[in-house]
Design an enzyme around this catalytic site. Structure first.
Site, short mmCIF file in Angstrom:
data_model
loop_
_atom_site.label_atom_id
_atom_site.label_comp_id
_atom_site.label_asym_id
_atom_site.label_seq_id
_atom_site.Cartn_x
_atom_site.Cartn_y
_atom_site.Cartn_z
N SER A 143 47.66 49.99 50.51
CA SER A 143 46.50 50.70 51.04
C SER A 143 46.28 50.30 52.48
O SER A 143 46.66 49.19 52.90
CB SER A 143 45.26 50.34 50.21
OG SER A 143 44.07 50.77 50.85
N TYR A 156 38.74 44.62 47.28
CA TYR A 156 39.89 45.52 47.41
C TYR A 156 40.73 45.18 48.63
O TYR A 156 41.96 45.11 48.55
CB TYR A 156 39.38 46.97 47.48
CG TYR A 156 40.46 48.00 47.22
CD1 TYR A 156 40.95 48.22 45.95
CD2 TYR A 156 40.98 48.76 48.27
CE1 TYR A 156 41.93 49.17 45.70
CE2 TYR A 156 41.96 49.72 48.04
CZ TYR A 156 42.44 49.91 46.75
OH TYR A 156 43.41 50.85 46.53
#
Length: 257
Positions: A143, A156
């Site tokens: 990501s 995250y």
């Protein structure tokens, strides 16, 4: 995609979204797929649909936060199809989204267990088999959060940064054994995770128009591409689907087009 024909792939987080799309895409192109997720009923349903369509697939219950579950899933691949050629470390969580001072420590820790430890557990279970058979491919779903701080996403961002480090370490340790390790950073994808992000109302990602998110099927195409010769130059690093270069390699619409 002839390079997928006859290959065996284990895909985690395969009960929906990117994992489900990848399992269907790989099977369509001749791969034997094992779908792993906490929701056994869902992966068994998807596997059954793949088999009904002429593919080869098995669903297994697996919580990647537990090492023994991941070991068992890998063993199912070996027992069912005789080997493991591809591991897609896709399972991941982002909810609950919260600023650091509001985060629940136990919930924050669970994200680490799934997003980061789950990737290590996949390595630990699959690499000995790949090494003994002389090669394999591992792709970790990465990501932009791996290198960019976002409000409310401390769990995250930290775990995806860790996954990127594991991609680099895996390549450094395993390239000499014929095992290719790389990451794929898809950008924002139209999955349940984006619903959770939008509901949080925190940081600019939650304000994005749903039409801006790419379909999970595009990510499946990206993963299939990396499993072939196209992945060679991306070993030890992330392939980005957020760039025109990445989209062009996959014959997908360019960014902003």
């Amino acid at each position: 995609m002839s390079h997928l024909s006859g290959k065996t792939a284990l895909i985690t987080g395969a009960s929906r979204g990117i994992g489900e799309a990848t399992a269907r895409h790989f099977a369509k192109h001749g791969a034997q797929v094992v779908l792993a997720a906490r929701s056994l009923a869902e992966v068994e349903r998807i596997a059954s649909e793949i088999v009904d369509a002429g593919g080869k697939a098995v669903g297994v219950g697996c919580d990647v936060a537990w090492h023994h579950d991941v070991q068992s899933a890998v063993q199912t691949v070996i027992d069912t199809f005789g080997g493991i050629d591809i591991l897609i470390n896709n399972a991941g969580l982002i909810d609950p989204i919260a600023r650091i001072t509001d985060a629940d420590p136990d919930e924050w820790g669970l994200i680490v267990d799934v997003n980061l430890k789950g990737v290590f557990y996949g390595y630990h279970a699959a690499l000995p088999h790949m090494q003994s058979q002389g090669g394999g491919t591992i792709i970790n779903i990465s990501s932009g959060a791996a290198t960019n701080a976002l409000e409310g996403w401390s769990h995250y961002c930290a775990t995806k940064a860790g996954v990127l480090a594991l991609t680099k370490c895996g390549h450094k340790e395993m390239a000499e054994h014929g095992i290719r390790v790389m990451g794929l950073s898809p950008g924002t994808v139209a999955t349940e995770m984006q619903v959770q992000i939008k509901d949080s109302g925190i940081n600019p990602v939650s304000q994005m128009d749903p039409d801006a998110h790419i379909p999970a099927e595009w990510v499946a195409q990206g993963l299939a591409y990396l499993c072939g010769p196209g992945g060679d130059e991306w070993q030890g690093q992330d392939f980005s689907m957020k760039t025109d270069e990445g989209r062009a390699a996959l014959n997908l619409p360019l960014v902003g087009r």
